[in-house]
Scaffold this motif. Structure first.
Motif, PDB file in Angstrom:
ATOM      1  N   LEU A  65      -0.653  12.321  -4.154  1.00 26.91           N
ATOM      2  CA  LEU A  65      -1.559  13.440  -3.945  1.00 26.91           C
ATOM      3  C   LEU A  65      -2.592  13.372  -5.061  1.00 26.91           C
ATOM      4  CD1 LEU A  65      -2.327  16.135  -2.530  1.00 26.91           C
ATOM      5  CD2 LEU A  65      -0.813  17.272  -4.171  1.00 26.91           C
ATOM      6  N   VAL A  66      -3.855  13.250  -4.682  1.00 27.60           N
ATOM      7  CA  VAL A  66      -4.912  13.267  -5.687  1.00 27.60           C
ATOM      8  C   VAL A  66      -5.705  14.556  -5.508  1.00 27.60           C
ATOM      9  CG1 VAL A  66      -5.094  10.787  -6.114  1.00 27.60           C
ATOM     10  CG2 VAL A  66      -6.360  11.762  -4.232  1.00 27.60           C
ATOM     11  N   LEU A  67      -5.691  15.368  -6.527  1.00 28.48           N
ATOM     12  CA  LEU A  67      -6.500  16.584  -6.526  1.00 28.48           C
ATOM     13  C   LEU A  67      -7.869  16.167  -7.030  1.00 28.48           C
ATOM     14  CD1 LEU A  67      -3.949  19.141  -7.987  1.00 28.48           C
ATOM     15  CD2 LEU A  67      -4.559  18.759  -5.607  1.00 28.48           C
ATOM     16  N   VAL A  68      -8.902  16.524  -6.255  1.00 29.53           N
ATOM     17  CA  VAL A  68     -10.234  16.015  -6.537  1.00 29.53           C
ATOM     18  C   VAL A  68     -11.276  17.119  -6.591  1.00 29.53           C
ATOM     19  CG1 VAL A  68      -9.704  13.794  -5.454  1.00 29.53           C
ATOM     20  CG2 VAL A  68     -10.809  15.585  -4.095  1.00 29.53           C
ATOM     21  N   ARG A  69     -12.353  16.792  -7.265  1.00 30.44           N
ATOM     22  CA  ARG A  69     -13.573  17.591  -7.224  1.00 30.44           C
ATOM     23  C   ARG A  69     -14.485  16.818  -6.268  1.00 30.44           C
ATOM     24  NH1 ARG A  69     -14.262  17.787 -12.403  1.00 30.44           N
ATOM     25  NH2 ARG A  69     -12.835  19.538 -12.526  1.00 30.44           N
ATOM     26  N   GLN A  70     -14.617  17.333  -5.049  1.00 37.37           N
ATOM     27  CA  GLN A  70     -15.345  16.640  -3.983  1.00 37.37           C
ATOM     28  C   GLN A  70     -16.817  17.022  -3.996  1.00 37.37           C
ATOM     29  OE1 GLN A  70     -14.065  14.436  -1.487  1.00 37.37           O
ATOM     30  NE2 GLN A  70     -16.224  14.147  -1.035  1.00 37.37           N
ATOM     31  N   THR A  71     -17.686  16.019  -3.957  1.00 37.99           N
ATOM     32  CA  THR A  71     -19.121  16.230  -3.787  1.00 37.99           C
ATOM     33  C   THR A  71     -19.473  15.821  -2.368  1.00 37.99           C
ATOM     34  OG1 THR A  71     -19.540  15.732  -6.116  1.00 37.99           O
ATOM     35  CG2 THR A  71     -21.414  15.567  -4.606  1.00 37.99           C
ATOM     36  N   GLY A  72     -19.986  16.739  -1.572  1.00 39.32           N
ATOM     37  CA  GLY A  72     -20.367  16.427  -0.200  1.00 39.32           C
ATOM     38  C   GLY A  72     -19.165  16.269   0.708  1.00 39.32           C
ATOM     39  N   LEU A  90       0.828  -1.206   0.000  1.00 39.29           N
ATOM     40  CA  LEU A  90       0.000   0.000   0.000  1.00 39.29           C
ATOM     41  C   LEU A  90       0.861   1.254   0.000  1.00 39.29           C
ATOM     42  CD1 LEU A  90      -2.590  -1.136   2.671  1.00 39.29           C
ATOM     43  CD2 LEU A  90      -2.827  -1.247   0.181  1.00 39.29           C
ATOM     44  N   ILE A  91       0.266   2.338  -0.494  1.00 42.38           N
ATOM     45  CA  ILE A  91       0.918   3.639  -0.523  1.00 42.38           C
ATOM     46  C   ILE A  91      -0.107   4.678  -0.048  1.00 42.38           C
ATOM     47  CG2 ILE A  91       0.343   4.018  -2.973  1.00 42.38           C
ATOM     48  CD1 ILE A  91       3.066   5.433  -3.281  1.00 42.38           C
ATOM     49  N   PRO A  92       0.300   5.629   0.810  1.00 40.30           N
ATOM     50  CA  PRO A  92      -0.653   6.647   1.257  1.00 40.30           C
ATOM     51  C   PRO A  92      -1.023   7.598   0.123  1.00 40.30           C
ATOM     52  CG  PRO A  92       1.519   7.074   2.197  1.00 40.30           C
ATOM     53  CD  PRO A  92       1.616   5.806   1.422  1.00 40.30           C
ATOM     54  N   ALA A  93      -2.303   7.973   0.115  1.00 37.74           N
ATOM     55  CA  ALA A  93      -2.803   8.920  -0.882  1.00 37.74           C
ATOM     56  C   ALA A  93      -3.551  10.026  -0.153  1.00 37.74           C
ATOM     57  CB  ALA A  93      -3.731   8.209  -1.867  1.00 37.74           C
ATOM     58  N   ILE A  94      -3.122  11.244  -0.376  1.00 40.99           N
ATOM     59  CA  ILE A  94      -3.741  12.410   0.241  1.00 40.99           C
ATOM     60  C   ILE A  94      -4.688  13.027  -0.786  1.00 40.99           C
ATOM     61  CG2 ILE A  94      -3.328  14.712   1.193  1.00 40.99           C
ATOM     62  CD1 ILE A  94      -0.466  13.566   1.907  1.00 40.99           C
ATOM     63  N   ALA A  95      -5.937  13.229  -0.382  1.00 40.85           N
ATOM     64  CA  ALA A  95      -6.929  13.862  -1.254  1.00 40.85           C
ATOM     65  C   ALA A  95      -7.019  15.337  -0.891  1.00 40.85           C
ATOM     66  CB  ALA A  95      -8.285  13.193  -1.108  1.00 40.85           C
ATOM     67  N   GLN A  96      -6.902  16.185  -1.911  1.00 38.45           N
ATOM     68  CA  GLN A  96      -6.925  17.634  -1.732  1.00 38.45           C
ATOM     69  C   GLN A  96      -7.959  18.234  -2.671  1.00 38.45           C
ATOM     70  OE1 GLN A  96      -3.239  19.559  -2.849  1.00 38.45           O
ATOM     71  NE2 GLN A  96      -3.602  21.245  -1.448  1.00 38.45           N
ATOM     72  N   ASP A  97      -8.744  19.183  -2.176  1.00 37.81           N
ATOM     73  CA  ASP A  97      -9.748  19.851  -3.003  1.00 37.81           C
ATOM     74  C   ASP A  97      -9.054  20.673  -4.088  1.00 37.81           C
ATOM     75  OD1 ASP A  97     -11.508  22.467  -3.526  1.00 37.81           O
ATOM     76  OD2 ASP A  97     -12.836  20.792  -3.001  1.00 37.81           O
ATOM     77  N   GLU A  98      -9.466  20.490  -5.314  1.00 35.27           N
ATOM     78  CA  GLU A  98      -8.819  21.159  -6.446  1.00 35.27           C
ATOM     79  C   GLU A  98      -8.956  22.676  -6.421  1.00 35.27           C
ATOM     80  OE1 GLU A  98     -10.370  21.469 -10.295  1.00 35.27           O
ATOM     81  OE2 GLU A  98     -12.422  21.101  -9.686  1.00 35.27           O
ATOM     82  N   VAL A  99     -10.026  23.191  -5.845  1.00 34.38           N
ATOM     83  CA  VAL A  99     -10.270  24.632  -5.856  1.00 34.38           C
ATOM     84  C   VAL A  99      -9.693  25.307  -4.619  1.00 34.38           C
ATOM     85  CG1 VAL A  99     -12.050  26.430  -5.864  1.00 34.38           C
ATOM     86  CG2 VAL A  99     -12.333  24.393  -7.286  1.00 34.38           C
TER      87      VAL A  99
END
Length: 129
Positions: free
Chosen positions: A94-101, A25-34
């Motif tokens: 690092l995953v830049l995401v468009r988060q819903t909710g 496994l590898i850690p993945a940080i989710a960050q809001d794109e905006v």
């Protein structure tokens, strides 16, 4: 406006070149794109990475369930992939995401809602309505 350097000769991505832990496994940080807000950290394995890149829906590996977990599949709080980045040591994503909710299973915008201030834990936000 920030300038982003782009390699003139991109190299094909191979998930096997990443540095995984002993569990694969590898850690993945989710960050809001905006906003740039750090939303959460979860784990990915090579197959979760491939699924994320193929579908555009961020897919993690659940250590407790020992199965894939597509963010928002049951909650509706979807993470749509905007950009996928690898750190310099190749041991964190690092995953830049468009988060819903909400991003957190506690129904908060971010999993990082607790701060330690003056030696005490303080909740910074309530669950979303």
């Amino acid at each position: 406006m920030q300038k982003v350097f782009v390699m003139s000769h991109p190299v094909a991505f191979d998930p096997s070149t990443l540095k995984y832990n002993e569990a694969g496994l590898i850690p993945a940080i989710a960050q809001d794109e905006v906003s740039g807000e750090v939303l959460m950290m979860a784990w990915m394995n090579a197959q979760a990475i491939e699924k994320t890149l193929e579908t555009g829906r961020v897919t993690y590996w659940s250590r407790s369930r020992q199965s894939f977990w597509i963010k928002g599949e049951t909650s509706g709080h979807v993470q749509e992939l905007v950009d996928f980045r690898i750190d310099c040591d190749r041991d964190c994503l690092l995953v830049l995401v468009r988060q819903t909710g909400a991003a957190c299973h506690t129904n908060r915008r971010t999993c990082f809602y607790t701060a330690v201030r003056d030696g005490a834990e303080t909740e910074l936000m309530a669950p979303m309505a």
